[in-house]
Design a protein around this motif. Structure first.
Motif, PDB file in Angstrom:
ATOM      1  N   ILE A 185       0.856  -1.185   0.000  1.00 18.62           N
ATOM      2  CA  ILE A 185       0.000   0.000   0.000  1.00 18.62           C
ATOM      3  C   ILE A 185       0.891   1.234   0.000  1.00 18.62           C
ATOM      4  O   ILE A 185       1.686   1.437   0.924  1.00 18.62           O
ATOM      5  CB  ILE A 185      -0.939   0.012   1.211  1.00 18.62           C
ATOM      6  N   THR A 186       0.761   2.023  -1.038  1.00 18.34           N
ATOM      7  CA  THR A 186       1.569   3.236  -1.174  1.00 18.34           C
ATOM      8  C   THR A 186       0.709   4.467  -0.898  1.00 18.34           C
ATOM      9  O   THR A 186      -0.318   4.672  -1.562  1.00 18.34           O
ATOM     10  CB  THR A 186       2.178   3.328  -2.593  1.00 18.34           C
ATOM     11  N   ASN A 187       1.127   5.269   0.064  1.00 17.72           N
ATOM     12  CA  ASN A 187       0.407   6.498   0.412  1.00 17.72           C
ATOM     13  C   ASN A 187       0.879   7.624  -0.506  1.00 17.72           C
ATOM     14  O   ASN A 187       2.024   8.051  -0.452  1.00 17.72           O
ATOM     15  CB  ASN A 187       0.666   6.864   1.879  1.00 17.72           C
ATOM     16  N   LEU A 188      -0.022   8.093  -1.346  1.00 17.18           N
ATOM     17  CA  LEU A 188       0.329   9.120  -2.327  1.00 17.18           C
ATOM     18  C   LEU A 188       0.071  10.538  -1.825  1.00 17.18           C
ATOM     19  O   LEU A 188       0.438  11.515  -2.493  1.00 17.18           O
ATOM     20  CB  LEU A 188      -0.476   8.893  -3.614  1.00 17.18           C
ATOM     21  N   LEU A 189      -0.520  10.664  -0.641  1.00 12.59           N
ATOM     22  CA  LEU A 189      -0.843  11.987  -0.119  1.00 12.59           C
ATOM     23  C   LEU A 189       0.311  12.606   0.666  1.00 12.59           C
ATOM     24  O   LEU A 189       0.441  13.824   0.745  1.00 12.59           O
ATOM     25  CB  LEU A 189      -2.084  11.904   0.778  1.00 12.59           C
ATOM     26  N   ASN A 190       1.141  11.755   1.257  1.00 19.01           N
ATOM     27  CA  ASN A 190       2.284  12.271   2.017  1.00 19.01           C
ATOM     28  C   ASN A 190       3.307  12.902   1.096  1.00 19.01           C
ATOM     29  O   ASN A 190       3.485  12.496  -0.055  1.00 19.01           O
ATOM     30  CB  ASN A 190       2.954  11.155   2.820  1.00 19.01           C
ATOM     31  N   GLU A 191       3.987  13.899   1.636  1.00 13.21           N
ATOM     32  CA  GLU A 191       5.044  14.564   0.864  1.00 13.21           C
ATOM     33  C   GLU A 191       6.137  13.572   0.519  1.00 13.21           C
ATOM     34  O   GLU A 191       6.651  13.568  -0.598  1.00 13.21           O
ATOM     35  CB  GLU A 191       5.624  15.730   1.693  1.00 13.21           C
ATOM     36  N   ASN A 192       6.469  12.755   1.472  1.00 11.57           N
ATOM     37  CA  ASN A 192       7.410  11.659   1.225  1.00 11.57           C
ATOM     38  C   ASN A 192       6.594  10.384   0.995  1.00 11.57           C
ATOM     39  O   ASN A 192       6.062   9.800   1.942  1.00 11.57           O
ATOM     40  CB  ASN A 192       8.360  11.487   2.406  1.00 11.57           C
ATOM     41  N   ILE A 193       6.471  10.006  -0.251  1.00 10.23           N
ATOM     42  CA  ILE A 193       5.652   8.831  -0.595  1.00 10.23           C
ATOM     43  C   ILE A 193       6.255   7.594   0.074  1.00 10.23           C
ATOM     44  O   ILE A 193       7.441   7.302  -0.066  1.00 10.23           O
ATOM     45  CB  ILE A 193       5.589   8.640  -2.121  1.00 10.23           C
ATOM     46  N   SER A 194       5.424   6.872   0.801  1.00 10.08           N
ATOM     47  CA  SER A 194       5.896   5.684   1.511  1.00 10.08           C
ATOM     48  C   SER A 194       5.057   4.469   1.129  1.00 10.08           C
ATOM     49  O   SER A 194       3.869   4.588   0.810  1.00 10.08           O
ATOM     50  CB  SER A 194       5.827   5.906   3.024  1.00 10.08           C
ATOM     51  N   THR A 195       5.684   3.304   1.178  1.00 11.19           N
ATOM     52  CA  THR A 195       5.014   2.052   0.848  1.00 11.19           C
ATOM     53  C   THR A 195       5.124   1.086   2.022  1.00 11.19           C
ATOM     54  O   THR A 195       6.211   0.862   2.555  1.00 11.19           O
ATOM     55  CB  THR A 195       5.631   1.402  -0.402  1.00 11.19           C
ATOM     56  N   GLU A 196       3.992   0.539   2.410  1.00 14.65           N
ATOM     57  CA  GLU A 196       3.964  -0.450   3.485  1.00 14.65           C
ATOM     58  C   GLU A 196       3.729  -1.830   2.876  1.00 14.65           C
ATOM     59  O   GLU A 196       2.766  -2.031   2.130  1.00 14.65           O
ATOM     60  CB  GLU A 196       2.857  -0.119   4.477  1.00 14.65           C
ATOM     61  N   THR A 197       4.609  -2.765   3.189  1.00 15.65           N
ATOM     62  CA  THR A 197       4.522  -4.113   2.638  1.00 15.65           C
ATOM     63  C   THR A 197       4.255  -5.115   3.751  1.00 15.65           C
ATOM     64  O   THR A 197       4.935  -5.093   4.788  1.00 15.65           O
ATOM     65  CB  THR A 197       5.818  -4.502   1.901  1.00 15.65           C
ATOM     66  N   THR A 198       3.265  -5.985   3.531  1.00 19.05           N
ATOM     67  CA  THR A 198       2.963  -7.044   4.498  1.00 19.05           C
ATOM     68  C   THR A 198       2.888  -8.390   3.790  1.00 19.05           C
ATOM     69  O   THR A 198       2.501  -8.463   2.604  1.00 19.05           O
ATOM     70  CB  THR A 198       1.622  -6.786   5.208  1.00 19.05           C
ATOM     71  N   THR A 199       3.250  -9.436   4.504  1.00 18.39           N
ATOM     72  CA  THR A 199       3.199 -10.796   3.977  1.00 18.39           C
ATOM     73  C   THR A 199       2.437 -11.675   4.957  1.00 18.39           C
ATOM     74  O   THR A 199       2.674 -11.599   6.172  1.00 18.39           O
ATOM     75  CB  THR A 199       4.606 -11.373   3.766  1.00 18.39           C
ATOM     76  N   LYS A 200       1.542 -12.477   4.440  1.00 17.85           N
ATOM     77  CA  LYS A 200       0.823 -13.397   5.327  1.00 17.85           C
ATOM     78  C   LYS A 200       0.594 -14.734   4.623  1.00 17.85           C
ATOM     79  O   LYS A 200       0.571 -14.812   3.387  1.00 17.85           O
ATOM     80  CB  LYS A 200      -0.502 -12.801   5.785  1.00 17.85           C
ATOM     81  N   GLN A 201       0.421 -15.763   5.429  1.00 15.74           N
ATOM     82  CA  GLN A 201       0.144 -17.108   4.923  1.00 15.74           C
ATOM     83  C   GLN A 201      -1.306 -17.460   5.208  1.00 15.74           C
ATOM     84  O   GLN A 201      -1.836 -17.152   6.279  1.00 15.74           O
ATOM     85  CB  GLN A 201       1.049 -18.143   5.601  1.00 15.74           C
TER      86      GLN A 201
END
Length: 308
Positions: free
Chosen positions: A274-290
């Motif tokens: 999930i990439t947040n496009l509203l923040n000045e510094n664009i950040s991406t949160e990655t999660t992994t699940k089984q």
């Protein structure tokens, strides 16, 4: 006295012969009446013997000709004579049947184990277009080795020629060493409907770009849409005789964020970004699940409706 005796014996012999001839005629008449099919609807069959199918004047009689592979015949008589034969190390059971063709007016008898209904998907042929009902037309087609035998197979998307309501089927045709196609799988769900209805009841294309390809022994369906419609890429692969869903990749742009997930169905692993496009510094949160491993068959799976 001797002449009289000869005469009596001769009469008895002639009488016996007449009885035998009458019995033959009676049997023949009974046979014709008991085996004739009154209802001729839905008795169209197709020859599935690759080398052709021998026909005879009577069941198990002398061969007088051969029907070609894929030839259409009409079953008009049943004989109640059943047989089991071995062909290519397989036991094939069938009834001897009387058939007619468009070009032949006399009934010929064939072993029914090498006849099949087109609707049963057992029909095979060198021209894959002959395996498709005349009510349909091909919208997309792709070629490639799908089952790992190093021979190019075919996958096609078909739609109705008339009264088309947007629903489409995907058909898999496997090719063998003799350049003969076999209709192996069909799905009414893996490919999306052509249109969808919005709140104003107007119809729009479900996706802007659609594609179907075969690469690396996988069937790949790519669907791309704008905004929240998003993209959906699904992959299928043969495991033995089963064609199973192996991967779903989904991505979409929402309100201020970009969402992407990759679901490895075989391993039960889901990676979400999930990439947040509203923040000045664009950040991406990655999660992994089984999650629990599941089996989705090509014939009845819908990659766009699978929740995970």
């Amino acid at each position: 006295m001797k002449n009289t005796l000869y005469f009596i014996i001769l009469i008895q012999l002639l009488s016996c012969k007449t009885d035998v001839d009458l019995k033959k005629n009676e049997d023949s008449t009974t046979y014709e009446k008991s085996t004739e099919i009154k209802e001729l609807n839905n008795n169209i069959k197709y020859v599935i013997a690759k080398s052709g199918l021998n026909f005879r004047k009577k069941p198990k009689g002398k061969i007088i000709g051969k029907f070609e592979f894929g030839e259409k015949v009409e079953v008009v008589k049943k004989t109640n004579i059943f047989e089991s034969i071995t062909d290519e190390n397989k036991q094939i059971k069938g009834e001897w049947l009387g058939v007619l063709t468009k070009n032949q007016s006399n009934v010929k008898y064939v072993f029914g184990g090498f006849l099949a209904n087109r609707k049963e998907f057992e029909i095979i042929g060198k021209d894959f277009l002959n395996l498709i009902s005349s009510d349909y037309e091909v919208e997309y087609k792709t070629e490639g080795d799908l089952n790992g035998d190093k021979i190019n197979d075919i996958a096609i998307v078909v739609k109705r020629k008339v009264n088309f309501n947007g629903n489409r089927d995907v058909i898999i045709l496997l090719k063998d060493n003799n350049n003969i196609y076999r209709l192996d799988k069909i799905s009414k769900t893996v490919f999306p409907s052509k249109y969808y209805s919005d709140s104003s009841e107007s119809y729009e294309n479900s996706y802007d770009i659609e594609d179907i390809t075969i690469a690396n022994n996988e069937l790949i369906i790519e669907l791309y849409g704008v905004g929240v419609v998003g993209n959906n890429v699904s992959k299928f692969k043969y495991f033995g005789k089963k064609l199973l869903l192996t991967n779903i990749e989904v991505s979409a742009n929402g309100a201020g964020e970009h969402y992407k997930s990759n679901y490895n169905v075989i391993n039960g692993e889901i990676i979400t970004e999930i990439t947040n496009l509203l923040n000045e510094n664009i950040s991406t949160e990655t999660t992994t699940k089984q999650i629990e491993k599941k089996e989705y068959k090509f014939e009845d799976s819908n990659p766009r409706n699978i929740n995970y």
